[in-house]
Design a protein around this motif. Sequence first.
Motif, PDB file in Angstrom:
ATOM      1  N   ALA A  88       2.697  -8.515  -7.415  1.00  0.00           N
ATOM      2  CA  ALA A  88       4.086  -8.086  -7.237  1.00  0.00           C
ATOM      3  C   ALA A  88       4.770  -7.879  -8.584  1.00  0.00           C
ATOM      4  O   ALA A  88       5.548  -6.932  -8.762  1.00  0.00           O
ATOM      5  N   ALA A  89       4.487  -8.758  -9.540  1.00  0.00           N
ATOM      6  CA  ALA A  89       5.089  -8.621 -10.868  1.00  0.00           C
ATOM      7  C   ALA A  89       4.623  -7.332 -11.554  1.00  0.00           C
ATOM      8  O   ALA A  89       5.425  -6.630 -12.186  1.00  0.00           O
ATOM      9  N   VAL A  90       3.346  -7.020 -11.417  1.00  0.00           N
ATOM     10  CA  VAL A  90       2.829  -5.772 -12.003  1.00  0.00           C
ATOM     11  C   VAL A  90       3.466  -4.559 -11.355  1.00  0.00           C
ATOM     12  O   VAL A  90       3.840  -3.594 -12.032  1.00  0.00           O
ATOM     13  N   MET A  91       3.587  -4.595 -10.026  1.00  0.00           N
ATOM     14  CA  MET A  91       4.232  -3.482  -9.322  1.00  0.00           C
ATOM     15  C   MET A  91       5.668  -3.313  -9.791  1.00  0.00           C
ATOM     16  O   MET A  91       6.133  -2.178 -10.015  1.00  0.00           O
ATOM     17  N   ALA A  92       6.388  -4.426  -9.949  1.00  0.00           N
ATOM     18  CA  ALA A  92       7.777  -4.359 -10.408  1.00  0.00           C
ATOM     19  C   ALA A  92       7.865  -3.754 -11.805  1.00  0.00           C
ATOM     20  O   ALA A  92       8.731  -2.909 -12.088  1.00  0.00           O
ATOM     21  N   LEU A  93       6.954  -4.146 -12.702  1.00  0.00           N
ATOM     22  CA  LEU A  93       6.970  -3.611 -14.061  1.00  0.00           C
ATOM     23  C   LEU A  93       6.661  -2.117 -14.071  1.00  0.00           C
ATOM     24  O   LEU A  93       7.304  -1.350 -14.800  1.00  0.00           O
ATOM     25  N   MET A  94       5.698  -1.699 -13.264  1.00  0.00           N
ATOM     26  CA  MET A  94       5.319  -0.288 -13.252  1.00  0.00           C
ATOM     27  C   MET A  94       6.429   0.575 -12.668  1.00  0.00           C
ATOM     28  O   MET A  94       6.700   1.673 -13.159  1.00  0.00           O
ATOM     29  N   PHE A  95       7.100   0.093 -11.630  1.00  0.00           N
ATOM     30  CA  PHE A  95       8.217   0.850 -11.085  1.00  0.00           C
ATOM     31  C   PHE A  95       9.406   0.836 -12.036  1.00  0.00           C
ATOM     32  O   PHE A  95      10.193   1.798 -12.079  1.00  0.00           O
ATOM     33  N   MET A 113       0.833  -1.205   0.000  1.00  0.00           N
ATOM     34  CA  MET A 113       0.000   0.000   0.000  1.00  0.00           C
ATOM     35  C   MET A 113       0.873   1.263   0.000  1.00  0.00           C
ATOM     36  O   MET A 113       0.597   2.240  -0.720  1.00  0.00           O
ATOM     37  N   ALA A 114       1.935   1.243   0.805  1.00  0.00           N
ATOM     38  CA  ALA A 114       2.832   2.393   0.854  1.00  0.00           C
ATOM     39  C   ALA A 114       3.520   2.597  -0.498  1.00  0.00           C
ATOM     40  O   ALA A 114       3.681   3.729  -0.967  1.00  0.00           O
ATOM     41  N   ALA A 115       3.927   1.502  -1.146  1.00  0.00           N
ATOM     42  CA  ALA A 115       4.574   1.598  -2.455  1.00  0.00           C
ATOM     43  C   ALA A 115       3.604   2.140  -3.501  1.00  0.00           C
ATOM     44  O   ALA A 115       3.995   2.922  -4.380  1.00  0.00           O
ATOM     45  N   ALA A 116       2.341   1.749  -3.411  1.00  0.00           N
ATOM     46  CA  ALA A 116       1.343   2.283  -4.340  1.00  0.00           C
ATOM     47  C   ALA A 116       1.175   3.785  -4.137  1.00  0.00           C
ATOM     48  O   ALA A 116       1.022   4.540  -5.113  1.00  0.00           O
ATOM     49  N   ALA A 117       1.211   4.236  -2.887  1.00  0.00           N
ATOM     50  CA  ALA A 117       1.134   5.675  -2.611  1.00  0.00           C
ATOM     51  C   ALA A 117       2.347   6.400  -3.193  1.00  0.00           C
ATOM     52  O   ALA A 117       2.222   7.494  -3.758  1.00  0.00           O
ATOM     53  N   VAL A 118       3.526   5.796  -3.053  1.00  0.00           N
ATOM     54  CA  VAL A 118       4.745   6.375  -3.637  1.00  0.00           C
ATOM     55  C   VAL A 118       4.617   6.442  -5.160  1.00  0.00           C
ATOM     56  O   VAL A 118       5.012   7.437  -5.789  1.00  0.00           O
ATOM     57  N   MET A 119       4.053   5.413  -5.755  1.00  0.00           N
ATOM     58  CA  MET A 119       3.883   5.395  -7.203  1.00  0.00           C
ATOM     59  C   MET A 119       2.956   6.522  -7.662  1.00  0.00           C
ATOM     60  O   MET A 119       3.219   7.185  -8.674  1.00  0.00           O
ATOM     61  N   VAL A 120       1.878   6.742  -6.915  1.00  0.00           N
ATOM     62  CA  VAL A 120       0.961   7.838  -7.248  1.00  0.00           C
ATOM     63  C   VAL A 120       1.699   9.174  -7.183  1.00  0.00           C
ATOM     64  O   VAL A 120       1.549  10.027  -8.067  1.00  0.00           O
ATOM     65  N   SER A 147      14.020   9.950  -7.777  1.00  0.00           N
ATOM     66  CA  SER A 147      13.069   8.908  -8.100  1.00  0.00           C
ATOM     67  C   SER A 147      13.701   7.655  -8.687  1.00  0.00           C
ATOM     68  O   SER A 147      13.282   6.556  -8.334  1.00  0.00           O
ATOM     69  N   PRO A 148      14.688   7.743  -9.598  1.00  0.00           N
ATOM     70  CA  PRO A 148      15.216   6.516 -10.183  1.00  0.00           C
ATOM     71  C   PRO A 148      15.770   5.526  -9.163  1.00  0.00           C
ATOM     72  O   PRO A 148      15.533   4.327  -9.274  1.00  0.00           O
ATOM     73  N   GLY A 149      16.523   6.024  -8.158  1.00  0.00           N
ATOM     74  CA  GLY A 149      17.066   5.122  -7.151  1.00  0.00           C
ATOM     75  C   GLY A 149      15.974   4.413  -6.382  1.00  0.00           C
ATOM     76  O   GLY A 149      16.043   3.202  -6.134  1.00  0.00           O
ATOM     77  N   LEU A 150      14.935   5.158  -5.989  1.00  0.00           N
ATOM     78  CA  LEU A 150      13.815   4.556  -5.273  1.00  0.00           C
ATOM     79  C   LEU A 150      13.051   3.600  -6.171  1.00  0.00           C
ATOM     80  O   LEU A 150      12.626   2.518  -5.730  1.00  0.00           O
ATOM     81  N   ALA A 151      12.891   3.976  -7.446  1.00  0.00           N
ATOM     82  CA  ALA A 151      12.191   3.102  -8.383  1.00  0.00           C
ATOM     83  C   ALA A 151      12.954   1.790  -8.584  1.00  0.00           C
ATOM     84  O   ALA A 151      12.345   0.714  -8.661  1.00  0.00           O
ATOM     85  N   ILE A 152      14.281   1.873  -8.660  1.00  0.00           N
ATOM     86  CA  ILE A 152      15.088   0.650  -8.795  1.00  0.00           C
ATOM     87  C   ILE A 152      14.926  -0.242  -7.573  1.00  0.00           C
ATOM     88  O   ILE A 152      14.744  -1.465  -7.688  1.00  0.00           O
ATOM     89  N   LEU A 153      14.981   0.364  -6.379  1.00  0.00           N
ATOM     90  CA  LEU A 153      14.840  -0.400  -5.145  1.00  0.00           C
ATOM     91  C   LEU A 153      13.494  -1.115  -5.091  1.00  0.00           C
ATOM     92  O   LEU A 153      13.417  -2.316  -4.757  1.00  0.00           O
ATOM     93  N   LEU A 154      12.425  -0.400  -5.430  1.00  0.00           N
ATOM     94  CA  LEU A 154      11.093  -0.997  -5.385  1.00  0.00           C
ATOM     95  C   LEU A 154      10.903  -2.022  -6.495  1.00  0.00           C
ATOM     96  O   LEU A 154      10.185  -3.016  -6.311  1.00  0.00           O
ATOM     97  N   THR A 155      11.542  -1.810  -7.635  1.00  0.00           N
ATOM     98  CA  THR A 155      11.481  -2.804  -8.712  1.00  0.00           C
ATOM     99  C   THR A 155      12.114  -4.116  -8.274  1.00  0.00           C
ATOM    100  O   THR A 155      11.550  -5.203  -8.482  1.00  0.00           O
ATOM    101  N   VAL A 156      13.284  -4.012  -7.657  1.00  0.00           N
ATOM    102  CA  VAL A 156      13.973  -5.216  -7.173  1.00  0.00           C
ATOM    103  C   VAL A 156      13.163  -5.894  -6.074  1.00  0.00           C
ATOM    104  O   VAL A 156      13.017  -7.125  -6.049  1.00  0.00           O
ATOM    105  N   PHE A 157      12.611  -5.081  -5.163  1.00  0.00           N
ATOM    106  CA  PHE A 157      11.842  -5.641  -4.042  1.00  0.00           C
ATOM    107  C   PHE A 157      10.637  -6.432  -4.544  1.00  0.00           C
ATOM    108  O   PHE A 157      10.423  -7.588  -4.152  1.00  0.00           O
TER     109      PHE A 157
END
Length: 224
Positions: free
Chosen positions: A212-219, A104-111, A159-169
């Motif tokens: 999780a796969a969708v979240m990784a692709l979007m990040f 949920m927190a990652a979705a808020a970050v994505m928004v 944003s890129p560093g955070l996006a990479i971290l969340l993509t890997v996660f």
Amino acid sequence: MFSIPAVTWTLTAVLLLSGSYHFMAAARAHRLTDRVNNGLHALMTVLMAAMLWNLAPSTMLVQIAVLGAAALWFVIQAVARPEFKLLCAGSQGRLKCVYHSLTMAAAAVMVAMMGHVTTGSHGTAPMDGMSMSGMSMGHDHHAMAAAAQSTVAVTSSHSPGLAILLTVFFGTAAVIFMILLLRFRAAKTAHRHHGTPRRTFGADHGLEAIGAAVMALMFATMVA
């Protein structure tokens, strides 16, 4: 978000199907907490589908507030005392609630990240197209445009560093849930004559893997 329409439509369909599953699960649930949890997951998938098409950007702050509250709700469940049986129980249940709070927190970050991208791509364009008379007004206009562009650049530089971290996660989470799903299927086959495990566990693992796969692709699209 994606330059290939087929990918966007596919992810939209997956998210809406997942949201429909959670909505039906919420409708069938007997416990209030299960209804709330599934309802929040259904809402999150709808918001993510809307993000794919950049819909309702004016409600960005409301979306962040709702998703942030949902993340807090799952944290409360994860740290609740054992006597509260309606909330997360056992180490596996608490770990699941922790993961859902991070989702949920990652979705808020994505928004928020999508909101900055939208602001950066549209916020300065009207100013550049305005015709102003007078050198002082033109100077102020260019100064404001430069300030807006620098603000977006500063925001997106982190944003890129955070996006990479969340993509890997979330990529790792997708692999883990797929392993759990395969283990579930193997156990179901091995113990077919001794009692079949609950089907919902396998469905949950599959949904978690897809989510999780969708979240990784979007990040991943926000890395560049």
